[in-house]
Design a protein around this motif. Sequence first.
Motif, PDB file in Angstrom:
ATOM      1  N   LEU A 229      -5.377   7.380   2.020  1.00 25.59           N
ATOM      2  CA  LEU A 229      -4.441   7.260   0.910  1.00 25.59           C
ATOM      3  C   LEU A 229      -3.074   6.765   1.370  1.00 25.59           C
ATOM      4  CD1 LEU A 229      -5.268  10.546  -1.042  1.00 25.59           C
ATOM      5  CD2 LEU A 229      -5.799   8.212  -1.762  1.00 25.59           C
ATOM      6  N   SER A 230      -2.582   7.285   2.467  1.00 20.89           N
ATOM      7  CA  SER A 230      -1.243   6.928   2.941  1.00 20.89           C
ATOM      8  C   SER A 230      -1.184   5.545   3.559  1.00 20.89           C
ATOM      9  CB  SER A 230      -0.759   7.960   3.964  1.00 20.89           C
ATOM     10  OG  SER A 230      -1.535   7.882   5.157  1.00 20.89           O
TER      11      SER A 230
ATOM     12  N   GLY B 293      -6.651  10.895  -6.850  1.00 16.48           N
ATOM     13  CA  GLY B 293      -6.742   9.883  -7.894  1.00 16.48           C
ATOM     14  C   GLY B 293      -5.695  10.079  -8.978  1.00 16.48           C
ATOM     15  N   THR B 294      -5.627   9.130  -9.902  1.00 15.85           N
ATOM     16  CA  THR B 294      -4.589   9.140 -10.927  1.00 15.85           C
ATOM     17  C   THR B 294      -4.983   9.876 -12.202  1.00 15.85           C
ATOM     18  OG1 THR B 294      -5.430   7.047 -11.787  1.00 15.85           O
ATOM     19  CG2 THR B 294      -3.666   6.928 -10.134  1.00 15.85           C
ATOM     20  N   GLY B 295      -6.282   9.996 -12.427  1.00 17.71           N
ATOM     21  CA  GLY B 295      -6.731  10.584 -13.683  1.00 17.71           C
ATOM     22  C   GLY B 295      -6.651   9.627 -14.852  1.00 17.71           C
TER      23      GLY B 295
ATOM     24  N   HIS C 132       0.833  -1.198   0.000  1.00 20.48           N
ATOM     25  CA  HIS C 132       0.000   0.000   0.000  1.00 20.48           C
ATOM     26  C   HIS C 132       0.875   1.259   0.000  1.00 20.48           C
ATOM     27  CE1 HIS C 132      -3.810   2.178   1.418  1.00 20.48           C
ATOM     28  NE2 HIS C 132      -2.853   3.105   1.437  1.00 20.48           N
ATOM     29  N   ARG C 133       1.872   1.295   0.867  1.00 26.97           N
ATOM     30  CA  ARG C 133       2.703   2.501   0.992  1.00 26.97           C
ATOM     31  C   ARG C 133       3.519   2.758  -0.264  1.00 26.97           C
ATOM     32  NH1 ARG C 133       3.979   0.243   6.502  1.00 26.97           N
ATOM     33  NH2 ARG C 133       2.559   1.286   7.954  1.00 26.97           N
TER      34      ARG C 133
ATOM     35  N   LYS D 155       3.947   6.314  -5.013  1.00 29.93           N
ATOM     36  CA  LYS D 155       3.936   6.469  -6.462  1.00 29.93           C
ATOM     37  C   LYS D 155       2.753   7.309  -6.934  1.00 29.93           C
ATOM     38  CE  LYS D 155       5.061   5.293 -10.762  1.00 29.93           C
ATOM     39  NZ  LYS D 155       6.276   5.816 -11.455  1.00 29.93           N
ATOM     40  N   GLY D 156       1.701   7.398  -6.102  1.00 30.94           N
ATOM     41  CA  GLY D 156       0.490   8.114  -6.498  1.00 30.94           C
ATOM     42  C   GLY D 156      -0.513   7.241  -7.210  1.00 30.94           C
TER      43      GLY D 156
END
Length: 280
Positions: A118-119, A66-68, A47-48, A53-54
Amino acid sequence: MQLEFSPEEIAFQQEVRTFIAENYPENLRSVQDEGHDLSKEDFLSWHRILAKKGWIAPAWPVEYGGTGWTATQRFIWSEELAAADCVGTMPFGLSMVGPVIYTFGTPEQKAQFLPGILSGDDWWCQGYSEPGAGSDLASLRTKAVRDGDHYVVNGQKTWTTMAQHADWGFFLVRTDSDAKAQEGISFLLINMKTPGVTVRPIITLGGEHEVNEVWLEDVRVPVANRIYEENKGWTCAKFLLAHERTGIAAVARSKRGVEKIKSIARTEQDGDRPLIANPF
């Protein structure tokens, strides 16, 4: 209809493959290969990496992390994760409560809760099912009574997956016992370290500890932790379940599982022929 990937999509596919090959934790792969149960830290190690990386929340809007990516890119991502036998990320924060918070939450709630999801700093569990409210979820009895700036919550939840690791839980509670069942429910975020919250393990027939029962005894929850309006939590619940049920299908992983079974059936013998040739 064009069913082949574009050159840009093929380049993205290669980028994903390379990233997984170079970054997937070796110790996590060893745990998987040896068939050991995965710990909380095992799940969070991957996960981390994705969070850094995003790439941890491809389906989230860009403004929330989000990544888009396009739908095709998200398809490629899921296929490559499955092909590489990567562990799945825990869905309770990313796929369930996260979308509820960024859709129905206040700006303050989004700022407080979304970064930790997210983190991976905040591990979530789901407080929906009860002993008498499983398939008929709206019949839940866990009750929350308003007391100034807090709700006092009493009740029991069951089959709560990974609650033994959870920092936070999202719970459906009854805030109006006189209203129609679906109209008297609220959606609360509860810190699992709050006094009065007790997690008790349910050991499966296989000897595994994945699910739990959660008892709430006079648990004080800030009203600020209620998502959306009081007695309108069913709206959030339905929205969340739509995300859960589409994600839980795990189409790419299921396809990978079928491929593994076929591979085994081709190599294992039943008498003088491979298992796959035996219709029984």
